[in-house]
Design an enzyme around this catalytic site. Structure first.
Site, PDB file in Angstrom:
ATOM      1  N   CYS A 134      30.598  22.422   5.051  1.00 55.30           N
ATOM      2  CA  CYS A 134      30.837  23.641   4.268  1.00 55.30           C
ATOM      3  C   CYS A 134      30.312  24.863   5.018  1.00 55.30           C
ATOM      4  O   CYS A 134      29.546  24.747   5.974  1.00 55.30           O
ATOM      5  CB  CYS A 134      30.212  23.526   2.884  1.00 55.30           C
ATOM      6  SG  CYS A 134      28.453  23.917   2.837  1.00 55.30           S
ATOM      7  N   HIS A 165      27.861  24.853  -1.292  1.00 53.68           N
ATOM      8  CA  HIS A 165      27.574  23.535  -0.736  1.00 53.68           C
ATOM      9  C   HIS A 165      27.669  22.441  -1.806  1.00 53.68           C
ATOM     10  O   HIS A 165      28.276  21.389  -1.571  1.00 53.68           O
ATOM     11  CB  HIS A 165      26.186  23.488  -0.077  1.00 53.68           C
ATOM     12  CG  HIS A 165      25.753  22.090   0.141  1.00 53.68           C
ATOM     13  ND1 HIS A 165      26.202  21.327   1.201  1.00 53.68           N
ATOM     14  CD2 HIS A 165      25.003  21.250  -0.624  1.00 53.68           C
ATOM     15  CE1 HIS A 165      25.731  20.096   1.084  1.00 53.68           C
ATOM     16  NE2 HIS A 165      24.999  20.024  -0.018  1.00 53.68           N
ATOM     17  N   ASP A 189      33.746  16.215 -15.219  1.00 56.31           N
ATOM     18  CA  ASP A 189      33.221  17.570 -15.100  1.00 56.31           C
ATOM     19  C   ASP A 189      31.726  17.468 -15.299  1.00 56.31           C
ATOM     20  O   ASP A 189      31.250  16.554 -15.963  1.00 56.31           O
ATOM     21  CB  ASP A 189      33.802  18.494 -16.182  1.00 56.31           C
ATOM     22  CG  ASP A 189      33.131  18.258 -17.525  1.00 56.31           C
ATOM     23  OD1 ASP A 189      33.450  17.248 -18.174  1.00 56.31           O
ATOM     24  OD2 ASP A 189      32.267  19.050 -17.907  1.00 56.31           O
ATOM     25  N   CYS A 246      26.432  24.990   5.288  1.00 57.17           N
ATOM     26  CA  CYS A 246      25.799  24.073   6.241  1.00 57.17           C
ATOM     27  C   CYS A 246      26.157  24.430   7.682  1.00 57.17           C
ATOM     28  O   CYS A 246      25.376  24.180   8.597  1.00 57.17           O
ATOM     29  CB  CYS A 246      26.198  22.631   5.926  1.00 57.17           C
ATOM     30  SG  CYS A 246      25.542  22.095   4.339  1.00 57.17           S
ATOM     31  N   CYS A 261      27.596  17.691   6.259  1.00 61.25           N
ATOM     32  CA  CYS A 261      28.516  18.517   5.465  1.00 61.25           C
ATOM     33  C   CYS A 261      29.118  19.619   6.335  1.00 61.25           C
ATOM     34  O   CYS A 261      28.436  20.196   7.176  1.00 61.25           O
ATOM     35  CB  CYS A 261      27.763  19.131   4.286  1.00 61.25           C
ATOM     36  SG  CYS A 261      28.757  20.253   3.284  1.00 61.25           S
ATOM     37  N   ASP A 318      37.736  22.607 -22.784  1.00 57.39           N
ATOM     38  CA  ASP A 318      37.165  21.764 -23.833  1.00 57.39           C
ATOM     39  C   ASP A 318      37.474  22.435 -25.170  1.00 57.39           C
ATOM     40  O   ASP A 318      38.051  23.514 -25.213  1.00 57.39           O
ATOM     41  CB  ASP A 318      35.668  21.542 -23.594  1.00 57.39           C
ATOM     42  CG  ASP A 318      34.867  22.817 -23.746  1.00 57.39           C
ATOM     43  OD1 ASP A 318      35.437  23.856 -24.118  1.00 57.39           O
ATOM     44  OD2 ASP A 318      33.653  22.781 -23.484  1.00 57.39           O
TER      45      ASP A 318
HETATM   46 ZN   LIG Z   1      27.329  21.935   2.871  1.00 58.83          ZN
END
Ligand SMILES: [Zn+2]
Length: 478
Positions: A306, A335, A266, A309, A304, A93
């Site tokens: 990830c 996550h 963003d 998780c 999820c 930015d």
């Molecule tokens: Zn997750």
């Protein structure tokens, strides 16, 4: 490889579209979400974590990087990619948003913005030209023009003046670019006024910018107001250039804006809220600090995949936050980023299949009502007890027909203001005067600080609740 944008297939029902950005540091599939790496770091995560979450591009903040480590460090050490060991694309930015929103000691003129560094107190001047020079030193793949940011709810003449200056600054930024490999995006301003937004898009799109951002939103506007501006602005931008919605927002914000044809986003929410123990999940927000998770064997989000998780229970995450272990924010950041980036991945697949409208509806419905029900109570706000607790205290007057705000009396007998729409009570316990004196005047040592020589006292936050704090500060200063 210079910057290029290749628009891809469009959705059948909505204005959503696929696309690909080509940059000197690789390709980005759009719609894309850019994790925010304010100080050349996505807080608590390594570049490998950010990549693993599915990010292809990250954002850096010119204002913070200008003050520390400063342009010399980037020129000596070879730019942000080498410095932070992120080999993918970076967007920076211009520093405008931070100057306008964070800096208390600043003067804006046609030349630029004068302010004091929060690092060493030294005076700084940020101009359209110096912002481009700094972004050139950082070596970002996409640079942004310096713009004049106002709350979107400011008065019309102010918004028009800010927009016109933003246009002049955009042309100065374009003239100041020295490295043609670095793309430069202009920023459409104009507050919530459709005519001003159209004028801004009309002016900026006549000039050879590589992309266009929609700025000045999520600063005092509601989600409906934001949605209208985004829908109209996106329609006025050329289809062969990427469209970037700056600093917005929640998963529902993103789902809606993609439907209006926005390509890039963003937002600090997924990382900032992770540090406060709040997770975005497929069924809405989960606050891990709550006692309900103390013995929960459930994963944070069963939908999820990830690392967090797959590996740990809510009970363990709750424990980490209760003990203030830094692993807690780190695991929730992993996550939350994955959640945002999976949302984008799903959106891209749905657009390609021509079913983005259905995807958008399914995802919005699955999210917690809190996320998109504006009548819901804001998190962390206490409700006023329905009846006064002490005998003899005057009862709360019934709100007049159709009135949103009305006066009530707290359990300790102090006056307070209740917002009938959200249930929020301003200064709910001891009354505004006492609360403001204790919380804002005493804790900030305002009287002692005012006794020392320094710049004049400037009060910026004068919303309904904060009005009492401002009055307390004025009493302290008198
Ligand atoms: Zn997750």
């Amino acid at each position: 490889m210079p910057f290029r944008f290749h628009p891809g297939p469009k959705d059948a029902e909505t204005r959503a579209r696929r696309g690909t950005l080509e940059t000197p540091h690789g390709r980005v599939e759009t719609p894309a979400f850019m994790p925010v790496g304010t100080r050349a770091s996505v807080t608590g995560l390594t570049p490998a974590d950010v990549r693993e979450a599915g990010a292809e591009i990250i954002l850096g903040n010119t204002y913070h990087l200008l003050l520390r480590p400063g342009p010399e460090a980037f020129r000596t050490l070879g730019g942000i990619h080498r410095f932070m060991r992120w080999d993918g694309p970076v967007l920076t930015d211009s520093g405008g948003f931070q100057i306008f929103s964070l800096s208390h000691d600043r003067v804006i003129t046609e030349a630029g913005a004068r302010f004091r560094s929060y690092v060493d107190g030294r005076p700084q001047l940020l101009t359209p030209e110096s912002s481009i020079a700094m972004q050139t030193a950082i070596g970002s793949d996409v640079m942004m023009v310096l713009d004049v940011c106002l709350p979107s709810t400011a008065e019309a003449p102010e918004i028009r003046a800010a927009m016109e200056r933003t246009h002049r600054w955009a042309l100065r930024s374009l003239a100041a670019r020295t490295n043609p490999e670095q793309a430069l995006f202009a920023i459409v301003q104009g507050g919530l006024d459709p005519a001003l937004r159209a004028a801004s898009a009309g002016f900026l799109t006549q000039h050879p910018f590589d992309g266009f951002a929609i700025g000045g939103l999520a600063v005092g506007d509601t989600r409906d107001e934001r949605g209208d501006v985004v829908a109209r602005a996106a329609e006025l931008l050329p289809p062969d250039r990427p469209r970037y919605l700056m600093g917005v927002g929640t998963p529902p914000d993103l789902l809606e804006a993609i439907g209006h044809g926005v390509d890039m986003f963003d937002c600090i929410l997924p990382t900032t809220l992770a540090w406060q123990g709040t997770a975005f999940t497929s069924t809405g927000r989960v606050r891990l600090t709550r006692t309900e998770h103390r013995l929960s064997e459930l994963p944070l989000d069963a939908a999820c995949a990830c690392e967090t998780c797959r590996g740990w229970s809510r009970a363990y995450l709750h424990h980490l936050f209760k003990c203030r272990e830094p692993l807690g924010p780190r695991l929730v950041s992993v996550h939350n980023l994955r959640h945002y980036l999976d949302l984008m991945r799903g959106a891209r697949a749905a657009i390609e299949a021509g079913r983005y409208g259905a995807y958008q509806r399914e995802r919005l419905e699955a999210l917690d009502r809190h996320e998109h029900d504006r009548s819901a109570r804001p998190p962390g706000r206490r409700r006023l007890p329905e009846a006064p607790a002490s005998p003899g205290a005057p009862a709360a007057a019934a709100p007049p027909e159709g009135a949103r705000f009305h006066l009530v009396v707290t359990s300790l007998g102090a006056p307070a203001v209740r917002d009938a729409e959200s249930g929020e009570v301003m200064h709910p316990v001891i009354g505004p005067a006492v609360e403001a004196e204790r919380l804002y005047v005493a804790q900030s040592r305002l009287r002692e600080r005012l006794a020392e020589p320094g710049p004049p006292l400037v009060l910026l936050d004068v919303g309904l609740g904060a009005g009492a704090n401002a009055l307390a500060a004025l009493r302290a200063a008198a």
